[in-house]
Scaffold this active site. Structure first.
Site, PDB file in Angstrom:
ATOM      1  N   CYS A  63      41.581  47.224 -20.882  1.00 55.72           N
ATOM      2  CA  CYS A  63      40.247  47.475 -20.447  1.00 55.72           C
ATOM      3  C   CYS A  63      40.357  47.546 -19.020  1.00 55.72           C
ATOM      4  O   CYS A  63      39.427  47.746 -18.213  1.00 55.72           O
ATOM      5  CB  CYS A  63      39.549  46.452 -20.910  1.00 55.72           C
ATOM      6  SG  CYS A  63      39.180  46.640 -22.558  1.00 55.72           S
ATOM      7  N   ASN A  87      31.830  48.531 -25.691  1.00 55.00           N
ATOM      8  CA  ASN A  87      33.163  48.344 -25.048  1.00 55.00           C
ATOM      9  C   ASN A  87      33.935  49.233 -25.438  1.00 55.00           C
ATOM     10  O   ASN A  87      34.522  49.505 -26.186  1.00 55.00           O
ATOM     11  CB  ASN A  87      33.699  46.975 -25.299  1.00 55.00           C
ATOM     12  CG  ASN A  87      35.077  46.825 -24.649  1.00 55.00           C
ATOM     13  OD1 ASN A  87      35.485  47.724 -24.257  1.00 55.00           O
ATOM     14  ND2 ASN A  87      35.439  45.487 -24.352  1.00 55.00           N
ATOM     15  N   HIS A 100      33.721  46.282 -15.988  1.00 53.88           N
ATOM     16  CA  HIS A 100      34.057  46.478 -17.433  1.00 53.88           C
ATOM     17  C   HIS A 100      33.101  46.071 -18.290  1.00 53.88           C
ATOM     18  O   HIS A 100      32.668  44.836 -18.288  1.00 53.88           O
ATOM     19  CB  HIS A 100      35.513  46.061 -17.655  1.00 53.88           C
ATOM     20  CG  HIS A 100      35.667  46.292 -19.202  1.00 53.88           C
ATOM     21  ND1 HIS A 100      35.775  47.449 -20.025  1.00 53.88           N
ATOM     22  CD2 HIS A 100      36.241  45.427 -20.001  1.00 53.88           C
ATOM     23  CE1 HIS A 100      35.764  47.301 -21.239  1.00 53.88           C
ATOM     24  NE2 HIS A 100      36.216  46.059 -21.257  1.00 53.88           N
TER      25      HIS A 100
HETATM   26  N1  COA Z   1      27.856  38.533 -36.422  1.00 58.46           N
HETATM   27  C1  COA Z   1      27.265  37.101 -36.948  1.00 58.46           C
HETATM   28  N2  COA Z   1      28.078  35.907 -36.722  1.00 58.46           N
HETATM   29  C2  COA Z   1      29.160  36.263 -35.894  1.00 58.46           C
HETATM   30  C3  COA Z   1      29.779  37.516 -35.635  1.00 58.46           C
HETATM   31  C4  COA Z   1      28.997  38.551 -35.735  1.00 58.46           C
HETATM   32  N3  COA Z   1      29.485  39.837 -35.378  1.00 58.46           N
HETATM   33  N4  COA Z   1      30.878  37.342 -34.725  1.00 58.46           N
HETATM   34  C5  COA Z   1      31.014  35.869 -35.083  1.00 58.46           C
HETATM   35  N5  COA Z   1      30.026  35.286 -35.530  1.00 58.46           N
HETATM   36  C6  COA Z   1      30.004  33.916 -35.736  1.00 58.46           C
HETATM   37  C7  COA Z   1      31.095  33.067 -35.877  1.00 58.46           C
HETATM   38  O1  COA Z   1      31.966  33.088 -37.064  1.00 58.46           O
HETATM   39  C8  COA Z   1      30.738  31.640 -35.514  1.00 58.46           C
HETATM   40  O2  COA Z   1      30.242  31.061 -36.607  1.00 58.46           O
HETATM   41  P1  COA Z   1      30.558  29.805 -36.949  1.00 58.46           P
HETATM   42  O3  COA Z   1      30.029  28.781 -36.000  1.00 58.46           O
HETATM   43  O4  COA Z   1      29.768  29.537 -38.368  1.00 58.46           O
HETATM   44  O5  COA Z   1      31.883  29.549 -37.234  1.00 58.46           O
HETATM   45  C9  COA Z   1      29.533  31.842 -34.541  1.00 58.46           C
HETATM   46  O6  COA Z   1      29.299  33.261 -34.662  1.00 58.46           O
HETATM   47  C10 COA Z   1      29.946  31.730 -33.154  1.00 58.46           C
HETATM   48  O7  COA Z   1      31.104  32.325 -32.862  1.00 58.46           O
HETATM   49  P2  COA Z   1      31.470  32.315 -31.522  1.00 58.46           P
HETATM   50  O8  COA Z   1      33.029  33.138 -31.332  1.00 58.46           O
HETATM   51  O9  COA Z   1      31.663  30.866 -30.791  1.00 58.46           O
HETATM   52  O10 COA Z   1      30.452  33.237 -30.778  1.00 58.46           O
HETATM   53  P3  COA Z   1      30.426  33.513 -29.265  1.00 58.46           P
HETATM   54  O11 COA Z   1      29.228  32.974 -28.523  1.00 58.46           O
HETATM   55  O12 COA Z   1      31.763  33.131 -28.541  1.00 58.46           O
HETATM   56  O13 COA Z   1      30.580  35.370 -29.322  1.00 58.46           O
HETATM   57  C11 COA Z   1      31.949  36.858 -28.627  1.00 58.46           C
HETATM   58  C12 COA Z   1      31.544  35.966 -29.614  1.00 58.46           C
HETATM   59  C13 COA Z   1      33.150  37.874 -29.314  1.00 58.46           C
HETATM   60  C14 COA Z   1      30.726  37.906 -28.542  1.00 58.46           C
HETATM   61  C15 COA Z   1      32.223  36.560 -27.092  1.00 58.46           C
HETATM   62  O14 COA Z   1      33.178  35.404 -27.452  1.00 58.46           O
HETATM   63  C16 COA Z   1      32.948  37.445 -26.102  1.00 58.46           C
HETATM   64  O15 COA Z   1      32.097  38.290 -25.984  1.00 58.46           O
HETATM   65  N6  COA Z   1      34.073  37.185 -25.963  1.00 58.46           N
HETATM   66  C17 COA Z   1      34.726  38.061 -25.004  1.00 58.46           C
HETATM   67  C18 COA Z   1      35.276  39.321 -25.609  1.00 58.46           C
HETATM   68  C19 COA Z   1      35.553  40.441 -24.905  1.00 58.46           C
HETATM   69  O16 COA Z   1      34.813  40.847 -24.070  1.00 58.46           O
HETATM   70  N7  COA Z   1      36.582  41.186 -25.407  1.00 58.46           N
HETATM   71  C20 COA Z   1      37.026  42.346 -24.711  1.00 58.46           C
HETATM   72  C21 COA Z   1      37.508  42.066 -23.709  1.00 58.46           C
HETATM   73  S1  COA Z   1      38.157  43.599 -22.942  1.00 58.46           S
END
Ligand code: COA
Length: 331
Positions: A115, A287, A257
């Site tokens: 990315c 993304n 990004h």
């Molecule tokens: N729908 C519903 N629930 C979801 C889910 C989805 N698509 N994805 C994860 N969950 C759940 C998890 O299982 C977790 O449940 P639990 O508490 O029962 O275990 C809960 O939601 C919270 O998960 P968490 O990973 O803490 O969520 P978050 O607030 O960190 O958001 C992302 C997750 C991926 C959106 C976030 O971490 C993020 O954007 N990270 C950066 C990723 C990124 O940009 N990657 C590319 C970089 S180039």
């Protein structure tokens, strides 16, 4: 003696597949909801290439638009750089684009920095122009991550989409449009975000065995990547601004990004950049990896929001881990 040249970004273009998958459709695929996806990420839909869709086609369409805006003939292009992690051919897809465009004089190669690929490509292209080696370069950021998404993993599949964006960079004897940059990598955190080859031993003859296999779908530690982005991206932008002898207040636009709206908001807040200067289109596309910055740039240029002379702070971040910022002037 080599003549040092300045860089002018003179054209942009973009292309996305026609097929859109909204969050409601996503919730028929995995256990998720529009509410979860839009509040946690800002994404409402993503575009997906169908089985006939190629990276080459998306990238070529974006490049053609950029050439047209810049009023540059394909035959005048010296170099094509394709930033991608999802080539049609692991040997490289840039040459296919060179053929498709009819850019007969151009050398062409792929560049992989996930990315961050567009920002890394921008800086790479700039070096060829600054040294006077090349006068006209097409830089494309394009990815079809849907090919490598684990469509059963709700933690990742809701995030990604497909698309392409391109710019034309030309040498200029007038003011240099690339004002400052900073690129960084940290392979120690590689396992946070991978699309890794998994070899299986394949016996040939005698005691010789080689590794053959395939790439595994995208795997990500979302929280680690989130923490990395909100900490490292402001730092790298500040470093690039320092190199450009500019203050944060002198930026007209923040173009990150497009990974997650919460990341954009947190970075803007840390830098003290008001919301109205933050470019965001991830609600529509998700993304799109190396495509996200030039795709968003193309939209704001064509809508007239970004005007010639505007200063843009762009930053990419992602797998590698890699991250980088470039401060540039539009036209
Ligand atoms: N729908 C519903 N629930 C979801 C889910 C989805 N698509 N994805 C994860 N969950 C759940 C998890 O299982 C977790 O449940 P639990 O508490 O029962 O275990 C809960 O939601 C919270 O998960 P968490 O990973 O803490 O969520 P978050 O607030 O960190 O958001 C992302 C997750 C991926 C959106 C976030 O971490 C993020 O954007 N990270 C950066 C990723 C990124 O940009 N990657 C590319 C970089 S180039």
């Amino acid at each position: 003696m080599v003549q040092l040249s300045g860089i002018a970004i003179t054209g942009c273009g973009s292309a996305v597949p026609n097929v859109a998958l909204g969050n409601d459709g996503m919730s028929r695929l995995v256990d998720t909801s529009d509410e979860w996806i839009s509040t946690r990420t800002g994404i409402r839909q993503r575009r997906l290439a169908d089985a006939q869709g190629s990276l080459r086609q998306l990238a070529s369409d974006a490049a053609r638009q950029a050439l047209e805006m810049a009023a540059v003939q394909a035959t005048d292009v010296d170099l094509i750089i394709l930033a991608t992690s999802t080539p049609d051919d692991l040997f490289g897809t840039a040459s296919q684009i060179q053929a498709e465009l009819g850019a007969t004089r151009a050398a062409a190669f792929d560049l992989t920095a996930a990315c961050s690929g567009f920002v890394f490509g921008l800086v790479t292209a700039a070096q060829f122009i600054r040294t006077g080696t090349y006068r006209t370069i097409v830089l494309i950021g394009a990815d079809v991550l849907s090919r490598w998404t684990d469509w059963s993993d709700r933690r990742t599949c809701v995030l990604f989409g497909d698309g392409a964006g391109a710019i034309v960079m030309q040498s200029t004897s007038e003011r240099d449009g690339l004002l400052g940059f900073e690129l960084r990598s940290d392979g120690n955190q590689n396992n946070c975000l991978t699309l890794a080859f998994q070899p299986q031993p394949h016996h040939l003859v005698d005691d010789i065995a080689i590794g053959q296999g395939s790439f595994q779908p995208i795997a990500m530690n979302g929280q680690e990547v989130y923490r990395f982005a909100v900490k490292k991206v402001p730092e790298v932008i500040e470093k690039a601004l320092f190199r450009a002898h500019l203050s944060v207040e002198q930026i007209d636009w923040l173009l990150l990004h497009q990974a997650n709206q919460r990341i954009l908001d947190a970075v803007a807040q840390r830098l003290g950049i008001p919301d109205e200067k933050v470019i965001s289109n991830m609600a529509q596309y998700g993304n799109t990896s190396a495509a996200s910055i030039p795709l968003a740039l193309d939209e704001v240029v064509r809508s007239g929001r970004v005007q010639p002379g505007d200063v843009i702070a762009a930053a990419g971040f992602g797998a590698g881990l890699t991250w980088g910022a470039a401060i540039f002037r539009w036209r």
